[in-house]
Design a protein around this motif. Structure first.
Motif: not given
Length: 83
Positions: A1-16
């Motif tokens: 997974m892209n590191p930018i997307l990983a950071i966002l997902k780790e911090n519970n930022v929704s896919d939306e």
């Protein structure tokens, strides 16, 4: 997974919200900066995210492609900002 997307997902930022951020980036990069600030990331994670982007700008392209968006729109928006 892209590191930018990983950071966002780790911090519970929704896919939306992630899709919305990158859509904003393709439409208006300045608006995308406001969207990033609204995500509520802790300062250290936001700094980590920005460092990733600064050190490896191709991560944005990879994230946009991973989300199925059109990277040519990012390039067009970037060109508008430089004029």
């Amino acid at each position: 997974m892209n590191p930018i997307l990983a950071i966002l997902k780790e911090n519970n930022v929704s896919d939306e919200k992630i899709a919305s951020l990158f859509q904003a980036m393709t439409d208006n990069p300045l608006a995308a900066m406001a969207t990033v600030s609204e995500l509520g990331l802790p300062q250290e994670k936001l700094q980590m995210l920005m460092t990733q982007v600064m050190q490896n700008p191709t991560l944005i392209k990879e994230a946009v492609e991973e989300l199925g968006l059109d990277f040519s729109k990012v390039e067009a928006a970037k060109a508008k900002l430089q004029n």
